[in-house]
Scaffold this motif. Structure first.
Motif, PDB file in Angstrom:
ATOM      1  N   ALA A 166      74.722  30.348  31.890  1.00 39.99           N
ATOM      2  CA  ALA A 166      73.515  30.331  32.724  1.00 39.99           C
ATOM      3  C   ALA A 166      73.284  28.941  33.319  1.00 39.99           C
ATOM      4  CB  ALA A 166      72.304  30.763  31.899  1.00 39.99           C
ATOM      5  N   GLU A 167      73.505  27.908  32.525  1.00 37.58           N
ATOM      6  CA  GLU A 167      73.357  26.536  33.019  1.00 37.58           C
ATOM      7  C   GLU A 167      74.366  26.243  34.129  1.00 37.58           C
ATOM      8  OE1 GLU A 167      74.024  22.013  31.376  1.00 37.58           O
ATOM      9  OE2 GLU A 167      73.304  23.518  29.958  1.00 37.58           O
ATOM     10  N   GLY A 168      75.587  26.716  33.951  1.00 37.32           N
ATOM     11  CA  GLY A 168      76.622  26.530  34.971  1.00 37.32           C
ATOM     12  C   GLY A 168      76.258  27.220  36.277  1.00 37.32           C
ATOM     13  N   ARG A 169      75.698  28.412  36.172  1.00 34.97           N
ATOM     14  CA  ARG A 169      75.278  29.132  37.385  1.00 34.97           C
ATOM     15  C   ARG A 169      74.165  28.383  38.104  1.00 34.97           C
ATOM     16  NH1 ARG A 169      75.427  35.372  35.357  1.00 34.97           N
ATOM     17  NH2 ARG A 169      77.684  35.552  35.414  1.00 34.97           N
ATOM     18  N   THR A 170      73.251  27.818  37.342  1.00 36.59           N
ATOM     19  CA  THR A 170      72.164  27.043  37.935  1.00 36.59           C
ATOM     20  C   THR A 170      72.726  25.829  38.664  1.00 36.59           C
ATOM     21  OG1 THR A 170      70.629  27.743  36.218  1.00 36.59           O
ATOM     22  CG2 THR A 170      70.051  25.755  37.429  1.00 36.59           C
ATOM     23  N   GLN A 171      73.657  25.138  38.020  1.00 37.53           N
ATOM     24  CA  GLN A 171      74.267  23.958  38.641  1.00 37.53           C
ATOM     25  C   GLN A 171      75.031  24.339  39.899  1.00 37.53           C
ATOM     26  OE1 GLN A 171      76.572  22.146  35.531  1.00 37.53           O
ATOM     27  NE2 GLN A 171      74.775  21.350  34.488  1.00 37.53           N
ATOM     28  N   MET A 172      75.770  25.436  39.852  1.00 41.52           N
ATOM     29  CA  MET A 172      76.522  25.880  41.027  1.00 41.52           C
ATOM     30  C   MET A 172      75.572  26.300  42.139  1.00 41.52           C
ATOM     31  SD  MET A 172      79.624  25.298  40.431  1.00 41.52           S
ATOM     32  CE  MET A 172      80.412  26.145  41.772  1.00 41.52           C
TER      33      MET A 172
END
Length: 107
Positions: free
Chosen positions: A67-73
């Motif tokens: 989820a954090e990676g999706r937010t960053q992307m």
């Protein structure tokens, strides 16, 4: 099983995908489980990169990491679109300038 001796650049990605598969199936994300999964799929990988992925994920909830990676992307896309728009606008301005210079030489 195929185990490469050179870094393929894909080992980390395949290890992350294997981690996701293990997580989805409620299996522990361990180096042994990832290696077993990759070998079962006859994929090339670097043991060191698999270990690095396991070390980085150790003690973390994979769903939260994802989820954090999706937010960053998601935050990268608007910035990239803005930068692209600026480049296009600059190219248009330069094209106008060159067009005007060429046009004045002919008249």
């Amino acid at each position: 099983a195929v185990v490469s001796t050179q870094s393929t650049g894909m080992s980390t990605i395949t290890a992350v995908i294997a981690s996701k598969i293990l997580n989805t199936n409620e299996k522990p994300i361990t180096q042994e489980n990832i290696v077993a999964l990759l070998k079962a799929c006859d994929l090339k990988f670097e043991e060191a990169e698999v270990k690095e992925v396991v070390d980085k994920l150790s003690g973390k909830n994979l769903d939260e990491v994802e989820a954090e990676g999706r937010t960053q992307m998601g935050s990268i896309a608007p910035a990239a679109a803005s930068a692209t728009a600026e480049v296009v606008e600059e190219a248009k301005e330069e094209e106008k300038s060159v067009s005007m210079e060429i046009g004045s030489d002919f008249f």
